[in-house]
Structures are given as C-alpha cells and as structure tokens.
Design an enzyme around this catalytic site. Structure first.
Site, PDB file in Angstrom:
ATOM      1  N   ASP A  78       0.911  -1.266  -0.317  1.00 35.53           N
ATOM      2  CA  ASP A  78      -0.121   0.196  -0.551  1.00 35.53           C
ATOM      3  C   ASP A  78       1.096   1.116   0.293  1.00 35.53           C
ATOM      4  OD1 ASP A  78       1.442  -0.084   2.626  1.00 35.53           O
ATOM      5  OD2 ASP A  78      -0.927  -0.850   3.340  1.00 35.53           O
ATOM      6  N   ASN A 147      -7.651  -2.718  14.414  1.00 39.02           N
ATOM      7  CA  ASN A 147      -8.494  -3.020  13.288  1.00 39.02           C
ATOM      8  C   ASN A 147      -8.823  -4.000  12.980  1.00 39.02           C
ATOM      9  OD1 ASN A 147      -7.948  -2.106  12.054  1.00 39.02           O
ATOM     10  ND2 ASN A 147      -9.279  -0.437  11.410  1.00 39.02           N
ATOM     11  N   HIS A 149      -7.174  -4.364   9.911  1.00 40.29           N
ATOM     12  CA  HIS A 149      -6.571  -4.143   8.559  1.00 40.29           C
ATOM     13  C   HIS A 149      -5.816  -5.139   8.322  1.00 40.29           C
ATOM     14  CE1 HIS A 149      -4.244  -0.396  10.111  1.00 40.29           C
ATOM     15  NE2 HIS A 149      -4.145  -0.828   9.154  1.00 40.29           N
ATOM     16  N   GLU A 154      -9.420  -1.674   4.754  1.00 39.44           N
ATOM     17  CA  GLU A 154     -10.141  -1.524   6.626  1.00 39.44           C
ATOM     18  C   GLU A 154     -11.335  -2.268   6.749  1.00 39.44           C
ATOM     19  OE1 GLU A 154      -8.881   0.167   8.431  1.00 39.44           O
ATOM     20  OE2 GLU A 154      -7.984   1.925   8.176  1.00 39.44           O
TER      21      GLU A 154
END
Ligand code: GLP
Length: 253
Positions: A78, A147, A149, A154
C-alpha cells in the site's frame, strides 16, 4: 529456534514464540529461504513497526551469507496518498530504507502503487497489471492493524476487492500517528492491494507481536471469517501461516 507452540487449525498454521524477536527471526528466515530457493521470487511486502525487526533480521542473515536479490520483484502492499514523492513517512521510503536498499533489490524490480498519478483508478489497474505481468505473487508478508486491517483493507472490505483507493479509519490514523515524524497530518486516504489481490498469492504470512494485538488476534483465531475483520479472509487461504509472540497470543484459548 525455540517454538513455544506449533499448531495447525483447519484454517492455518500458527507458530507461537516466546518473544517478538524470535517471531521476527522466524519470518526473516522464511523470507531468506524463499529467496534462496527462488531468486526470481515475487514478494508482497508490508510496512509498519512490526516489520522493522523482521527486515533487520533478514538483513543480518544477508550479511552472514549474501543472497542475490537482483531478480526479486517486490510489491509494496500500500501507499499513502498526499505525501510528496520520496517523503520520509511514505511507505515507499520505508521500504527503500528497511528492505530494498539493504538487501540489494534492483530499483527496476521494486513497485509501489503510483499515488502520484491523479487518476487513482488507472494507477490501481496498472498495479494489478504489474503484479500479473510478473506472474503473480509467490509470497506475501503482512502485519495486522488493531482493527484487523491487512495492507490498508479496512473493516468492510470485500473478499474480492482489488487494488483501489481507500479511506483510512480513525483507528488506523490514530495508531499510525506515532510513525509520523514532522508536523504534517497523517494522510486519510491510500492506495492498497485488495483482499482478492492478496488472496491470489501462493504463500501468505501474517506476523503480530505485542499485547496491543492480543484482542484482534484472539478474534482472528477464534472468530468467523467476516468483512468486519479483513484479516479473517486469510483463513480461507490454502497456505496461510500466522506468526505470534507470547504477548499477541495470550488471549487465545
Ligand atoms: C499499517 C500498514 C499495515 C500494517 C499495519 C500495522 O497500517 N499499512 O500493512 O500491518 O500498519 O502496523 P504495526 O506493525 O506498526 O502495528
């Protein structure tokens, strides 16, 4: 190397180590061996604090016995949108500094999503094409966000998502803030490989260390596959290894 525990579930192989250092060394060794076996390896590479020690240990192995990495093709998972080219907080910069340069990867064989092409759709399809043209990813290494990801997919990301623009969640922005030196705000959008892109890799590894990851690791190991925890999609991958330390694995029953 001491394993605390090796366990196979229906979904994955789990390697648990006493310390984060041992967990990092294990992943570094896996990468080293994969490149030694296949000098033209296509590898998807992650950024983040957890990876610092993995890349450091990989470099130590390389210093002991040099690997020819000139034919390895490396694809960043990313990249943030909105930072200047070569910015010290960009993932491209991180990877150059921690992995590509120390290991002697050839610059023409390292790829980062082109966030400087203002047509993000075009940049995303181009990235997918570059991966395809290389012959697909043989090997993929990942960390995990608190979280759940992976890369910057996400919660809510679809299982068949491909490289695309994403909005970062407030949790991710908050947790990645400490990595930002300087005054500027952490970007709130990025280009990321999709879940589908990552699931196409032949071999996948996720490393999580430290107590801050213990809850999400428990949810990953014990819970169902669901879009609210993107890393859980990996449980459907035929060759998935989860590497943990004592702290990140302490909440697993
Ligand atoms: C970022 C990266 C992810 C990484 C995550 C965890 O969001 N895009 O690829 O897994 O951070 O980072 P850390 O290892 O710093 O906890």
């Amino acid at each position: 190397m001491e394993y605390l525990h090796v366990c196979y579930t229906d979904f994955m192989k789990i390697l648990k180590f006493d310390t984060a250092e041992l967990a990092s060394k294990c992943l570094a060794k896996e990468i080293y061996q994969a490149i030694r076996e296949n000098p033209s390896l296509n590898i998807g590479v992650a950024t983040g604090r957890t990876m610092d020690s993995v890349y450091h240990n990989l470099h130590l192995l390389h210093q002991k016995e040099r690997l020819d990495c000139s034919k390895v093709k490396a694809f960043a998972l990313d990249e943030y949108i909105g930072l200047k080219k070569g910015h010290e907080n960009s993932y491209g910069h991180y990877l150059n500094f921690h992995l590509f340069e120390p290991m002697g990867f050839s610059p023409s064989n390292t790829f980062v999503p082109d966030v400087h092409n203002s047509n993000f759709e075009e940049a995303s399809s181009l990235y997918e094409e570059q991966i395809q043209k290389a012959g697909g990813l043989d090997f993929l290494i990942m960390g995990i966000g608190i979280n759940g990801h992976i890369a910057l997919n996400e919660p809510g990301s679809a299982s068949d998502s491909r490289t695309r623009i994403v909005a970062l969640s407030s949790k991710t922005i908050e947790s990645n803030k400490t990595l930002f030196t300087g005054e500027e705000e952490i970007p709130n959008t990025a280009l990321t490989m999709g879940i589908g892109t990552m699931m196409d890799a032949q071999k996948t590894y996720l490393i999580a260390t430290g107590v801050t990851k213990s809850e999400i690791i428990r949810d990953l190991v014990e819970g169902d596959i669901r879009s609210s925890l993107p890393a859980s999609y990996l449980k459907d991958h035929p060759n998935f290894t989860l590497i943990l330390d004592h702290d990140s694995s302490k909440k697993i029953k």
